[in-house]
Structures are given as C-alpha cells and as structure tokens.
Design a protein around this motif. Structure first.
Motif, PDB file in Angstrom:
ATOM      1  N   UNK A   1      79.783  18.501  87.396  1.00 25.13           N
ATOM      2  CA  UNK A   1      78.802  18.566  88.476  1.00 25.13           C
ATOM      3  C   UNK A   1      77.453  19.086  88.021  1.00 25.13           C
ATOM      4  N   UNK A   2      77.455  19.965  87.034  1.00 16.99           N
ATOM      5  CA  UNK A   2      76.182  20.478  86.503  1.00 16.99           C
ATOM      6  C   UNK A   2      75.372  19.345  85.885  1.00 16.99           C
ATOM      7  N   UNK A   3      76.050  18.477  85.140  1.00 18.25           N
ATOM      8  CA  UNK A   3      75.351  17.370  84.503  1.00 18.25           C
ATOM      9  C   UNK A   3      74.913  16.329  85.520  1.00 18.25           C
ATOM     10  N   UNK A   4      75.742  16.094  86.535  1.00 15.59           N
ATOM     11  CA  UNK A   4      75.375  15.104  87.544  1.00 15.59           C
ATOM     12  C   UNK A   4      74.113  15.522  88.289  1.00 15.59           C
TER      13      UNK A   4
ATOM     14  N   UNK B   1      73.686  27.703  95.798  1.00 15.23           N
ATOM     15  CA  UNK B   1      73.086  26.440  95.363  1.00 15.23           C
ATOM     16  C   UNK B   1      71.954  26.699  94.376  1.00 15.23           C
ATOM     17  N   UNK B   2      71.201  27.757  94.577  1.00 10.36           N
ATOM     18  CA  UNK B   2      70.128  28.092  93.637  1.00 10.36           C
ATOM     19  C   UNK B   2      70.691  28.384  92.251  1.00 10.36           C
ATOM     20  N   UNK B   3      71.796  29.120  92.190  1.00  7.87           N
ATOM     21  CA  UNK B   3      72.440  29.396  90.898  1.00  7.87           C
ATOM     22  C   UNK B   3      72.958  28.113  90.260  1.00  7.87           C
TER      23      UNK B   3
ATOM     24  N   UNK C   1      69.591  23.751  83.157  1.00  6.07           N
ATOM     25  CA  UNK C   1      69.831  24.178  81.781  1.00  6.07           C
ATOM     26  C   UNK C   1      70.718  23.182  81.054  1.00  6.07           C
ATOM     27  N   UNK C   2      71.756  22.699  81.728  1.00  9.28           N
ATOM     28  CA  UNK C   2      72.662  21.714  81.132  1.00  9.28           C
ATOM     29  C   UNK C   2      71.910  20.437  80.772  1.00  9.28           C
ATOM     30  N   UNK C   3      71.024  19.999  81.656  1.00  6.25           N
ATOM     31  CA  UNK C   3      70.256  18.781  81.397  1.00  6.25           C
ATOM     32  C   UNK C   3      69.328  18.964  80.197  1.00  6.25           C
ATOM     33  N   UNK C   4      68.741  20.144  80.077  1.00  2.00           N
ATOM     34  CA  UNK C   4      67.835  20.393  78.952  1.00  2.00           C
ATOM     35  C   UNK C   4      68.583  20.358  77.619  1.00  2.00           C
ATOM     36  N   UNK C   5      69.775  20.927  77.575  1.00  6.83           N
ATOM     37  CA  UNK C   5      70.489  20.970  76.297  1.00  6.83           C
ATOM     38  C   UNK C   5      71.314  19.706  76.052  1.00  6.83           C
ATOM     39  N   UNK C   6      71.538  18.922  77.095  1.00  5.94           N
ATOM     40  CA  UNK C   6      72.212  17.635  76.934  1.00  5.94           C
ATOM     41  C   UNK C   6      73.722  17.697  76.939  1.00  5.94           C
ATOM     42  N   UNK C   7      74.286  18.832  77.295  1.00  4.68           N
ATOM     43  CA  UNK C   7      75.738  18.970  77.371  1.00  4.68           C
ATOM     44  C   UNK C   7      76.087  20.221  78.179  1.00  4.68           C
TER      45      UNK C   7
END
Length: 257
Positions: free
Chosen positions: A148-151, A176-178, A185-191
C-alpha cells in the motif's frame, strides 16, 4: 435532489439484484466475516429481506458459510482475472516471478490495488520444503499493507487525492498523514523494506511494476531468514527490483504492440 431521489428516478430498477450486490459490496468492504444480523444492521434491511439473496449467493458460489458467518469466496476474484489487462499482467509476470523465486529461494506475490484494498492476484511458492506465502485473493486494507505504501507513493495526483480522502474518513487525519509520509519515502527510494507487522520473522520486500499511466502492481517477497542463508535480504531485494523493472518494460512493450 437527494441520492435516493436520484436513484428513484432511474428508468430501470432491479431491487433483488441490488440487494445481492449490496451484500457482496458489504462483505468486500467490511469483511472478512459477517452474520446475517450484522449485514441487516449495516444495510438497514431486515434479515428476512436479505435471506433469499444470501441463499442464492451461497448457491452460486459467491459467498460461503463459516462457523463465524458468511464470507466472500474467490469467485468474483476469478471473474476479475478474466479481464484482459489483469490477465496480460499475470501472463507477463509469472515467468519472471518463477525465476525470481529460484534466485532468492523465497516465495513472491503479484499484488494490485482495488479501491482502498490490495489483492494478491498471482503467487509463486518458494522452492524447497520451507516457505511462507498467502493465498490467492488475499485482501488487506491499503493503509496496513506494505504494498500500500508503494501504491500511494507512485500513484497519480488524482488517485492520491481520492485515496487520501477515503482513508481519512475511515482512519483519521493523523494516521493517514503518517501513511502518506511513509509512502512518499517509499516512492523516493523505489522500494519498501520493512518487518511484517503481523508475521514475526518475515521482512516484506516490495518493488513497483510501472505502466505508462503510473503504477500497475507491486511485486512482493515476504523474506524469511534461513539458516544457513541461501540468499541474503539485500541480494533478494536487488533481484526483486530487477524483476519488477523487467516486468514493467515488458508490459510497456505489450501496451505498444
């Protein structure tokens, strides 16, 4: 004009069908298991009103009775897999997932979003006698799932706004803010790499499968530590990312064909 008035002005109505769809949608949203009395309370309909709908849905294999109540079967999930885009994704992903599983000696799962949930649409068991995996059709709220973090993090602005509004209503602004901060952060690091929050000893490794319009799916390895280690977690993550990128490239080629 109210929503109910708008519904009443429709040219065609099928009350029995709508009751059955209400039951399916309720179980999908509120599950995993509900009794007829709980369905009655949630839907604002009497138990007798829902009785025949429940019986027909059970007979047709869409729901099943457990000691705790009724739950969805995988029948709707199976019907959904017959749709060409999902079928193509599974067909493209499965050979690469088999190779990934052999390289990492771990299971892997193909996961797609559906509204505010994630669902597993394909899996490859890890080789050997020891492994960990979840069943096809497994669902979890997107705010709780590692995928869900990546989505959220890789979604379009419109999708993020719609999902954030829905999640805020259900879970509150603070949570939701957290979630959004972790997703970005997940999107920035790519995983995503984090300890499973419901199975001890499992590390969730997640990589995105991207399409021309944004994220299509995620590939996840629920990594378990073996003794002695066959493939360490860093190497497994590298293999996972490379596999997700390869599937993304092949999906792009399919869409352009």
């Amino acid at each position: 004009m109210s929503v109910q008035d708008d519904q009443d002005d429709r040219k065609y109505r099928a009350p029995a069908l709508e009751k059955g769809l209400d039951v399916l949608e309720l179980l999908a949203a509120q599950g995993p298991v509900l009794t007829p009395s709980q369905m009655s309370a949630e839907l604002g309909r009497s138990v007798s009103e829902l009785f025949r709908m429940i019986q027909v849905l059970e007979f047709r294999g869409y729901i099943e009775l457990t000691p705790q109540g009724y739950r969805l079967t995988n029948r709707l999930f199976t019907l959904g897999l017959a749709q060409a885009p999902v079928k193509s994704l599974s067909e493209v992903a499965l050979p690469a997932m088999r190779t990934l599983s052999e390289l990492t000696v771990q299971s892997c799962h193909l996961v797609v979003p559906t509204e505010d949930q994630i669902v597993v649409i394909a899996r490859i068991e890890g080789p050997g006698d020891l492994g960990y995996s979840v069943r096809l059709g497994y669902r979890r709220n997107i705010i709780d799932a590692s995928s869900g973090l990546m989505f959220y993090g890789c979604a379009s602005e419109q999708t993020r706004a719609r999902l954030a509004a829905r999640l805020t209503t259900a879970h509150g602004q603070a949570r939701v803010s957290n979630y959004i901060a972790a997703a970005e952060q997940a999107a920035r690091q790519g995983y995503v790499r984090r300890e499973s929050d419901f199975v001890k000893g499992v590390t969730d490794l997640v990589a995105p499968i991207m399409g021309s319009d944004g994220i299509l799916a995620t590939l996840i390895t629920p990594y378990i530590q073996r003794t002695p280690p066959v493939c360490d977690v860093d190497t497994a993550l590298s293999h996972l990312q490379a596999t997700a990128q390869a599937i993304s490239a092949e999906m792009a080629a399919v869409s352009q064909a």
